[in-house]
Design a protein around this motif. Structure first.
Motif, PDB file in Angstrom:
ATOM      1  N   ALA A  95       1.051  10.789  -9.432  1.00 39.52           N
ATOM      2  CA  ALA A  95       0.078  11.035 -10.564  1.00 39.52           C
ATOM      3  C   ALA A  95      -0.853  11.983 -10.239  1.00 39.52           C
ATOM      4  O   ALA A  95      -1.043  12.834 -11.132  1.00 39.52           O
ATOM      5  CB  ALA A  95      -0.804   9.634 -10.851  1.00 39.52           C
ATOM      6  N   VAL A  96      -1.376  11.975  -8.982  1.00 49.48           N
ATOM      7  CA  VAL A  96      -2.281  13.148  -8.649  1.00 49.48           C
ATOM      8  C   VAL A  96      -1.928  14.650  -8.846  1.00 49.48           C
ATOM      9  O   VAL A  96      -2.352  15.568  -9.464  1.00 49.48           O
ATOM     10  CB  VAL A  96      -3.067  12.981  -7.407  1.00 49.48           C
ATOM     11  CG1 VAL A  96      -3.810  14.113  -6.645  1.00 49.48           C
ATOM     12  CG2 VAL A  96      -3.989  11.691  -7.333  1.00 49.48           C
ATOM     13  N   ALA A 152       8.149   9.478  -8.218  1.00 50.45           N
ATOM     14  CA  ALA A 152       8.583  10.024  -9.584  1.00 50.45           C
ATOM     15  C   ALA A 152       7.980   9.271 -10.430  1.00 50.45           C
ATOM     16  O   ALA A 152       7.862   9.943 -11.786  1.00 50.45           O
ATOM     17  CB  ALA A 152      10.218   9.953  -9.527  1.00 50.45           C
ATOM     18  N   GLU A 153       7.967   7.962 -10.663  1.00 50.45           N
ATOM     19  CA  GLU A 153       7.386   7.403 -11.761  1.00 50.45           C
ATOM     20  C   GLU A 153       5.680   7.714 -11.927  1.00 50.45           C
ATOM     21  O   GLU A 153       5.346   7.913 -13.088  1.00 50.45           O
ATOM     22  CB  GLU A 153       7.263   5.744 -11.281  1.00 50.45           C
ATOM     23  CG  GLU A 153       8.551   4.993 -11.349  1.00 50.45           C
ATOM     24  CD  GLU A 153       8.329   3.655 -10.886  1.00 50.45           C
ATOM     25  OE1 GLU A 153       7.440   3.012 -10.591  1.00 50.45           O
ATOM     26  OE2 GLU A 153       9.501   2.874 -10.606  1.00 50.45           O
ATOM     27  N   ALA A 197      15.565  10.090 -15.131  1.00 45.58           N
ATOM     28  CA  ALA A 197      14.537  10.241 -15.873  1.00 45.58           C
ATOM     29  C   ALA A 197      13.709  11.607 -15.482  1.00 45.58           C
ATOM     30  O   ALA A 197      12.887  11.987 -16.230  1.00 45.58           O
ATOM     31  CB  ALA A 197      13.617   9.071 -15.628  1.00 45.58           C
ATOM     32  N   CYS A 198      14.249  12.181 -14.296  1.00 43.86           N
ATOM     33  CA  CYS A 198      13.614  13.544 -14.004  1.00 43.86           C
ATOM     34  C   CYS A 198      13.865  14.595 -15.045  1.00 43.86           C
ATOM     35  O   CYS A 198      14.608  14.617 -15.873  1.00 43.86           O
ATOM     36  CB  CYS A 198      14.446  13.916 -12.706  1.00 43.86           C
ATOM     37  SG  CYS A 198      14.154  12.827 -11.280  1.00 43.86           S
ATOM     38  N   THR A 199      12.797  15.375 -14.867  1.00 45.75           N
ATOM     39  CA  THR A 199      12.547  16.689 -15.831  1.00 45.75           C
ATOM     40  C   THR A 199      13.915  17.489 -15.492  1.00 45.75           C
ATOM     41  O   THR A 199      14.621  17.952 -16.644  1.00 45.75           O
ATOM     42  CB  THR A 199      11.460  17.543 -15.137  1.00 45.75           C
ATOM     43  OG1 THR A 199      10.191  16.772 -15.221  1.00 45.75           O
ATOM     44  CG2 THR A 199      11.533  18.674 -16.227  1.00 45.75           C
ATOM     45  N   ARG A 257       0.940  -1.236   0.066  1.00 44.23           N
ATOM     46  CA  ARG A 257       0.061   0.050  -0.052  1.00 44.23           C
ATOM     47  C   ARG A 257       0.778   1.143  -0.190  1.00 44.23           C
ATOM     48  O   ARG A 257       0.306   2.043  -0.569  1.00 44.23           O
ATOM     49  CB  ARG A 257      -1.037  -0.049   1.423  1.00 44.23           C
ATOM     50  CG  ARG A 257      -1.906  -1.026   1.119  1.00 44.23           C
ATOM     51  CD  ARG A 257      -2.907  -0.947   2.614  1.00 44.23           C
ATOM     52  NE  ARG A 257      -1.954  -1.032   3.768  1.00 44.23           N
ATOM     53  CZ  ARG A 257      -2.362  -0.837   4.969  1.00 44.23           C
ATOM     54  NH1 ARG A 257      -3.630  -0.395   5.119  1.00 44.23           N
ATOM     55  NH2 ARG A 257      -1.700  -0.823   6.051  1.00 44.23           N
ATOM     56  N   TYR A 258       1.814   1.261   0.685  1.00 42.80           N
ATOM     57  CA  TYR A 258       2.877   2.429   0.771  1.00 42.80           C
ATOM     58  C   TYR A 258       3.397   3.085  -0.415  1.00 42.80           C
ATOM     59  O   TYR A 258       3.513   3.979  -0.945  1.00 42.80           O
ATOM     60  CB  TYR A 258       4.052   2.304   1.799  1.00 42.80           C
ATOM     61  CG  TYR A 258       3.512   2.165   3.319  1.00 42.80           C
ATOM     62  CD1 TYR A 258       3.088   3.141   3.979  1.00 42.80           C
ATOM     63  CD2 TYR A 258       3.019   0.759   3.688  1.00 42.80           C
ATOM     64  CE1 TYR A 258       2.198   3.301   5.150  1.00 42.80           C
ATOM     65  CE2 TYR A 258       2.593   0.851   5.075  1.00 42.80           C
ATOM     66  CZ  TYR A 258       2.202   1.859   5.817  1.00 42.80           C
ATOM     67  OH  TYR A 258       1.708   1.729   6.963  1.00 42.80           O
ATOM     68  N   VAL A 259       3.855   2.001  -1.412  1.00 42.96           N
ATOM     69  CA  VAL A 259       4.260   2.208  -2.812  1.00 42.96           C
ATOM     70  C   VAL A 259       3.416   2.632  -3.581  1.00 42.96           C
ATOM     71  O   VAL A 259       3.457   3.551  -4.449  1.00 42.96           O
ATOM     72  CB  VAL A 259       5.091   1.102  -3.274  1.00 42.96           C
ATOM     73  CG1 VAL A 259       5.453   1.097  -4.681  1.00 42.96           C
ATOM     74  CG2 VAL A 259       6.417   0.531  -2.605  1.00 42.96           C
ATOM     75  N   ALA A 260       2.120   1.930  -3.285  1.00 33.75           N
ATOM     76  CA  ALA A 260       1.015   2.473  -4.262  1.00 33.75           C
ATOM     77  C   ALA A 260       0.543   3.907  -3.972  1.00 33.75           C
ATOM     78  O   ALA A 260       0.207   4.637  -4.817  1.00 33.75           O
ATOM     79  CB  ALA A 260      -0.249   1.462  -4.120  1.00 33.75           C
ATOM     80  N   LEU A 261       0.500   4.288  -2.634  1.00 36.43           N
ATOM     81  CA  LEU A 261       0.185   5.513  -2.156  1.00 36.43           C
ATOM     82  C   LEU A 261       1.159   6.310  -2.637  1.00 36.43           C
ATOM     83  O   LEU A 261       0.772   7.426  -3.298  1.00 36.43           O
ATOM     84  CB  LEU A 261       0.536   5.523  -0.604  1.00 36.43           C
ATOM     85  CG  LEU A 261       0.122   7.092  -0.182  1.00 36.43           C
ATOM     86  CD1 LEU A 261      -1.085   7.561  -0.211  1.00 36.43           C
ATOM     87  CD2 LEU A 261       0.733   6.957   1.592  1.00 36.43           C
ATOM     88  N   ALA A 262       2.548   6.327  -2.791  1.00 36.39           N
ATOM     89  CA  ALA A 262       3.583   7.177  -3.424  1.00 36.39           C
ATOM     90  C   ALA A 262       3.286   7.436  -4.933  1.00 36.39           C
ATOM     91  O   ALA A 262       3.330   8.427  -5.424  1.00 36.39           O
ATOM     92  CB  ALA A 262       4.856   6.658  -3.048  1.00 36.39           C
ATOM     93  N   ARG A 263       2.993   6.260  -5.391  1.00 32.90           N
ATOM     94  CA  ARG A 263       2.968   6.234  -7.175  1.00 32.90           C
ATOM     95  C   ARG A 263       1.559   7.153  -7.306  1.00 32.90           C
ATOM     96  O   ARG A 263       1.434   8.126  -8.088  1.00 32.90           O
ATOM     97  CB  ARG A 263       2.872   4.843  -7.646  1.00 32.90           C
ATOM     98  CG  ARG A 263       2.727   5.009  -8.972  1.00 32.90           C
ATOM     99  CD  ARG A 263       2.982   3.423  -9.785  1.00 32.90           C
ATOM    100  NE  ARG A 263       4.130   2.624  -9.478  1.00 32.90           N
ATOM    101  CZ  ARG A 263       4.521   1.711  -8.778  1.00 32.90           C
ATOM    102  NH1 ARG A 263       3.169   1.336  -7.808  1.00 32.90           N
ATOM    103  NH2 ARG A 263       5.596   1.434  -8.517  1.00 32.90           N
ATOM    104  N   ASP A 264       0.663   6.664  -6.628  1.00 27.02           N
ATOM    105  CA  ASP A 264      -0.945   7.596  -6.857  1.00 27.02           C
ATOM    106  C   ASP A 264      -0.382   9.012  -6.637  1.00 27.02           C
ATOM    107  O   ASP A 264      -1.193   9.750  -7.364  1.00 27.02           O
ATOM    108  CB  ASP A 264      -1.686   6.846  -6.108  1.00 27.02           C
ATOM    109  CG  ASP A 264      -2.387   5.493  -6.415  1.00 27.02           C
ATOM    110  OD1 ASP A 264      -1.866   5.211  -7.546  1.00 27.02           O
ATOM    111  OD2 ASP A 264      -2.844   4.795  -5.574  1.00 27.02           O
ATOM    112  N   THR A 265       0.074   9.349  -5.438  1.00 29.12           N
ATOM    113  CA  THR A 265       0.385  10.854  -4.981  1.00 29.12           C
ATOM    114  C   THR A 265       1.083  11.614  -6.226  1.00 29.12           C
ATOM    115  O   THR A 265       0.576  12.697  -6.682  1.00 29.12           O
ATOM    116  CB  THR A 265       1.052  10.804  -3.787  1.00 29.12           C
ATOM    117  OG1 THR A 265       0.454  10.267  -2.726  1.00 29.12           O
ATOM    118  CG2 THR A 265       1.437  12.269  -3.525  1.00 29.12           C
TER     119      THR A 265
END
Length: 194
Positions: free
Chosen positions: A27-28, A50-51, A78-80, A17-25
């Protein structure tokens, strides 16, 4: 808010859940047009954050110390933008300079160091930016209780008790941060108020 410094762990907990939370954050934030300023690594929650932002076409600015880029973490090219700095202190200063606020996700000692510095600097008056804490899955329940103890015993002044904005969901937290009104900092207080 055009950019937020996002503090989170470089570790990958067993609970997905923690990795998913970071990825979703990430994206949002990207979908809302809010750039991400973060620790510049590819691992753990930082990498997932970042992903998520990059997958949505968001701006991602990494700030990583030379020592971490060379050893413990793999710098995210891969960062801007990727800024390599000499020290952790320089990293945190760059986070402050590049962002319009601070958002803390679950993490460890480094994440706590970053959060408390943002809070301390707000209390003193070094910045007037919002400081948000995403208390997902009850991760920060103990910290929120400890902060309340500091308020109740008088170590945090009443006018500073709401510097940390706490929510369990991202959207209401982002709204509170967008609506942020600066408090009266210590630097603007008279001696008898201290």
């Amino acid at each position: 808010m055009n950019r937020l410094a996002v503090y989170c762990g470089s570790a990958t907990p067993a609970d997905p859940r923690y990795v998913a939370l970071a990825r979703d954050t990430g994206a949002v934030l990207a979908r809302r047009g809010i750039g991400v300023v973060y620790g510049g690594g590819t691992r753990g929650l930082m990498g997932a954050l970042a992903e998520g932002a990059l997958a949505e076409g968001g701006e991602v600015i990494g700030v990583i110390p030379e020592a971490l880029a060379a050893t413990a973490e793999v710098a995210n090219h891969a960062c801007t933008e990727l800024h390599t700095v000499a020290t952790m202190h320089e990293r945190k200063l760059r986070f402050t300079d590049l962002s319009d606020g601070f958002l803390t996700l679950p993490g460890g000692v480094g994440t706590m160091d970053e959060l408390w510095e943002a809070v301390s600097w707000a209390q003193l008056g070094y910045h007037t930016k919002p400081v948000g804490l995403l208390n997902a899955f009850g991760f920060y329940d103990g910290l929120v209780a400890f902060n309340r103890t500091m308020v109740d015993t008088g170590f945090i002044r009443p006018m500073h008790q709401d510097i940390i904005m706490v929510e369990t969901e991202l959207e209401p937290l982002l709204q509170r941060m967008a609506d942020h009104r600066p408090h009266r900092p210590i630097f603007a207080m008279a001696a008898e108020e201290l």
